[in-house]
Structure formats: C-alpha cells, structure tokens
Design a protein around this motif. Structure first.
Motif, PDB file in Angstrom:
ATOM      1  N   HIS A  18       0.835  -1.206   0.000  1.00  0.00           N
ATOM      2  CA  HIS A  18       0.000   0.000   0.000  1.00  0.00           C
ATOM      3  C   HIS A  18       0.869   1.256   0.000  1.00  0.00           C
ATOM      4  O   HIS A  18       0.582   2.223  -0.711  1.00  0.00           O
ATOM      5  N   LEU A  19       1.940   1.253   0.784  1.00  0.00           N
ATOM      6  CA  LEU A  19       2.842   2.399   0.803  1.00  0.00           C
ATOM      7  C   LEU A  19       3.481   2.625  -0.563  1.00  0.00           C
ATOM      8  O   LEU A  19       3.640   3.774  -1.005  1.00  0.00           O
ATOM      9  N   LEU A  20       3.844   1.559  -1.245  1.00  0.00           N
ATOM     10  CA  LEU A  20       4.393   1.713  -2.588  1.00  0.00           C
ATOM     11  C   LEU A  20       3.367   2.341  -3.525  1.00  0.00           C
ATOM     12  O   LEU A  20       3.708   3.175  -4.374  1.00  0.00           O
ATOM     13  N   ASP A  21       2.110   1.952  -3.372  1.00  0.00           N
ATOM     14  CA  ASP A  21       1.053   2.567  -4.183  1.00  0.00           C
ATOM     15  C   ASP A  21       0.922   4.057  -3.866  1.00  0.00           C
ATOM     16  O   ASP A  21       0.751   4.882  -4.772  1.00  0.00           O
ATOM     17  N   LEU A  22       1.002   4.402  -2.585  1.00  0.00           N
ATOM     18  CA  LEU A  22       0.866   5.805  -2.192  1.00  0.00           C
ATOM     19  C   LEU A  22       1.973   6.665  -2.793  1.00  0.00           C
ATOM     20  O   LEU A  22       1.701   7.730  -3.359  1.00  0.00           O
ATOM     21  N   ILE A  23       3.199   6.225  -2.661  1.00  0.00           N
ATOM     22  CA  ILE A  23       4.282   7.059  -3.179  1.00  0.00           C
ATOM     23  C   ILE A  23       4.311   7.034  -4.699  1.00  0.00           C
ATOM     24  O   ILE A  23       4.806   7.970  -5.330  1.00  0.00           O
ATOM     25  N   GLY A  24       3.729   5.975  -5.284  1.00  0.00           N
ATOM     26  CA  GLY A  24       3.620   5.942  -6.738  1.00  0.00           C
ATOM     27  C   GLY A  24       2.664   6.989  -7.266  1.00  0.00           C
ATOM     28  O   GLY A  24       2.718   7.353  -8.450  1.00  0.00           O
ATOM     29  N   ALA A  25       1.781   7.504  -6.397  1.00  0.00           N
ATOM     30  CA  ALA A  25       0.824   8.528  -6.810  1.00  0.00           C
ATOM     31  C   ALA A  25       1.433   9.929  -6.791  1.00  0.00           C
ATOM     32  O   ALA A  25       0.821  10.877  -7.290  1.00  0.00           O
ATOM     33  N   VAL A  26       2.620  10.077  -6.210  1.00  0.00           N
ATOM     34  CA  VAL A  26       3.267  11.390  -6.110  1.00  0.00           C
ATOM     35  C   VAL A  26       3.962  11.708  -7.425  1.00  0.00           C
ATOM     36  O   VAL A  26       4.802  10.941  -7.897  1.00  0.00           O
ATOM     37  N   GLU A  27       3.612  12.841  -8.006  1.00  0.00           N
ATOM     38  CA  GLU A  27       4.261  13.299  -9.231  1.00  0.00           C
ATOM     39  C   GLU A  27       5.507  14.083  -8.852  1.00  0.00           C
ATOM     40  O   GLU A  27       5.400  15.132  -8.199  1.00  0.00           O
ATOM     41  N   PRO A  28       6.697  13.613  -9.209  1.00  0.00           N
ATOM     42  CA  PRO A  28       7.913  14.315  -8.782  1.00  0.00           C
ATOM     43  C   PRO A  28       7.940  15.755  -9.284  1.00  0.00           C
ATOM     44  O   PRO A  28       7.672  16.020 -10.457  1.00  0.00           O
ATOM     45  N   TRP A  29       8.293  16.668  -8.386  1.00  0.00           N
ATOM     46  CA  TRP A  29       8.375  18.073  -8.737  1.00  0.00           C
ATOM     47  C   TRP A  29       9.712  18.402  -9.386  1.00  0.00           C
ATOM     48  O   TRP A  29       9.803  19.216 -10.292  1.00  0.00           O
ATOM     49  N   ASP A  30      10.777  17.759  -8.917  1.00  0.00           N
ATOM     50  CA  ASP A  30      12.113  18.060  -9.408  1.00  0.00           C
ATOM     51  C   ASP A  30      12.984  16.817  -9.256  1.00  0.00           C
ATOM     52  O   ASP A  30      12.513  15.758  -8.818  1.00  0.00           O
ATOM     53  N   ASP A  31      14.246  16.939  -9.613  1.00  0.00           N
ATOM     54  CA  ASP A  31      15.154  15.790  -9.541  1.00  0.00           C
ATOM     55  C   ASP A  31      15.320  15.297  -8.109  1.00  0.00           C
ATOM     56  O   ASP A  31      15.444  14.085  -7.876  1.00  0.00           O
ATOM     57  N   LEU A  32      15.325  16.220  -7.141  1.00  0.00           N
ATOM     58  CA  LEU A  32      15.495  15.794  -5.755  1.00  0.00           C
ATOM     59  C   LEU A  32      14.303  14.975  -5.287  1.00  0.00           C
ATOM     60  O   LEU A  32      14.480  13.948  -4.615  1.00  0.00           O
ATOM     61  N   GLU A  33      13.097  15.393  -5.646  1.00  0.00           N
ATOM     62  CA  GLU A  33      11.945  14.591  -5.236  1.00  0.00           C
ATOM     63  C   GLU A  33      11.955  13.238  -5.922  1.00  0.00           C
ATOM     64  O   GLU A  33      11.603  12.222  -5.313  1.00  0.00           O
ATOM     65  N   HIS A  34      12.374  13.205  -7.172  1.00  0.00           N
ATOM     66  CA  HIS A  34      12.506  11.916  -7.862  1.00  0.00           C
ATOM     67  C   HIS A  34      13.477  11.005  -7.104  1.00  0.00           C
ATOM     68  O   HIS A  34      13.198   9.817  -6.891  1.00  0.00           O
ATOM     69  N   THR A  35      14.606  11.569  -6.658  1.00  0.00           N
ATOM     70  CA  THR A  35      15.589  10.792  -5.908  1.00  0.00           C
ATOM     71  C   THR A  35      15.009  10.320  -4.582  1.00  0.00           C
ATOM     72  O   THR A  35      15.202   9.161  -4.181  1.00  0.00           O
ATOM     73  N   HIS A  36      14.278  11.197  -3.904  1.00  0.00           N
ATOM     74  CA  HIS A  36      13.675  10.817  -2.628  1.00  0.00           C
ATOM     75  C   HIS A  36      12.620   9.729  -2.806  1.00  0.00           C
ATOM     76  O   HIS A  36      12.519   8.815  -1.980  1.00  0.00           O
TER      77      HIS A  36
END
Length: 206
Positions: A18-36
């Motif tokens: 479920h947690l993987l699904d939740l973070i999969g819903a986050v659209e990365p804002w920048d390269d740092l968020e993509h890395t996080h």
C-alpha cells in the motif's frame, strides 16, 4: 518504475504494498523529489522497519505524515513553530505501527489543531509531496515524510497543541518563499513552489 510494477511488490505484505502505491501517486516536482521517491521505494521494499517505536530515533529511519492546511479563499497555508525542531513546518506526526498514513493525518489534525481533516481536491487522500530528511538536534534520525494537503477556513483553526508548537502562522506561498530557509523545514521552499504550480494548474486560489 512505478510502485505497481515494482519487482518486489508481489512478495510484500499489504501495508508495504500500500505504501508503494501511495508514493507511486506522487508526481515528482524536481530531480530531488525523484531521488527521494526512489530512495523511499527501496527502503519500503527492502524490509527495513518503517515505524518509530521509541522516541526520538528508533529505528533511525521512519515514516511521518505531514499535512499542509490550506485556505483556498485567502491563498494561504498554515505553518507551525515546532518546539523541538526549532523550525516552521506543516503540522504532522509519526505514523504508528501498521497505521495508514492518511489515518495518521486524521488523528494528528484532531490532536494538534482541533479540527477534522478535510482532504484538498488538489490531491485528495493521497500524498502530494515526499521528502527524505535527516533531522538535527538530539537523537538525529531520518524522516521519510508524506506531505498531504487539507482544506480549512483559517477562522476554524482557533487553537493548537501548545506543547508541540509555540505559534502558528498563515502565509501565502510568496511569503513562505520570502522566509529564510534556515527558519523552515529544509524542503519548505520546494513544497511552496510545487503547491503554487498545482494551485495554478487546478485553477484554484494562490
């Protein structure tokens, strides 16, 4: 790679999947968020403990739910002066063992601000932003923080948990960006920019 096609998801227990699904819903804002986001995926799928079991740093990396309370009419968001962190942050708290992160938002919102959590249409009951942050001070550790968006009229927030916070402020995203980064959560400026972009895309306030 999204959470739904993560190679380890089929072997994970339900809370981790479920947690993987939740973070999969986050659209990365920048390269740092993509890395996080990638770091959080590997942490969840790798089987490490996810929830804090003893204050402040056991385990040394654990899950947090932040919630940014938004007043769309004013185009403002609520920040709290967190006593222990010594920074202005969104409200929030640690996710308890086995607890859904949105349920943690509902619980903490009631405890810390005395209001019911109402999800913003911008993201609904899904996280909008994700950060992986090393804390400072006594018992340094790493917070994996899911940032949620809530809707509330500023006038409904009449009190707050004075044991946790020394003050609260309503700020526009421009005012947040004008604040010294040293006084804020280290990702607050990035969050404000992403929020302003999302508000504009949705045709909402701010």
């Amino acid at each position: 790679m999204t959470s739904s096609d993560h190679p380890l998801k089929a072997s994970l227990d339900e809370p981790r999947a479920h947690l993987l699904d939740l973070i999969g819903a986050v659209e990365p804002w920048d390269d740092l968020e993509h890395t996080h986001l990638e770091s959080a995926r590997h942490w969840i799928a790798g089987g490490a403990p996810l929830y804090r079991v003893r204050k402040p740093d056991v385990p040394p990396m654990h899950l947090v739910s932040y919630f940014a309370v938004l007043d769309d009419t004013r185009g403002q968001l609520l920040l709290v002066a967190h006593r222990k962190a010594g920074l202005w942050l969104p409200a929030g708290g640690h996710v308890e063992s086995g607890e859904d992160p949105w349920a943690a938002v509902v619980r903490e919102c009631r405890e810390e601000l005395g209001i019911e959590a109402v999800a913003s249409p911008v993201a609904g009951e899904l996280p909008f932003f994700l950060t992986v942050t090393g804390t400072r001070g006594q018992g340094p550790h790493t917070d994996v923080s899911l940032w949620y968006l809530l809707d509330a009229d500023a006038h409904t927030v009449t009190d707050y948990d004075r044991g946790e916070f020394s003050a609260v402020r309503w700020l526009t995203h421009e005012q947040v960006l004008a604040e010294s980064a040293e006084l804020l959560d280290p990702h607050m400026h990035r969050f404000a920019r992403k929020l302003a972009w999302a508000w504009a895309r949705a045709g909402r306030g701010g």
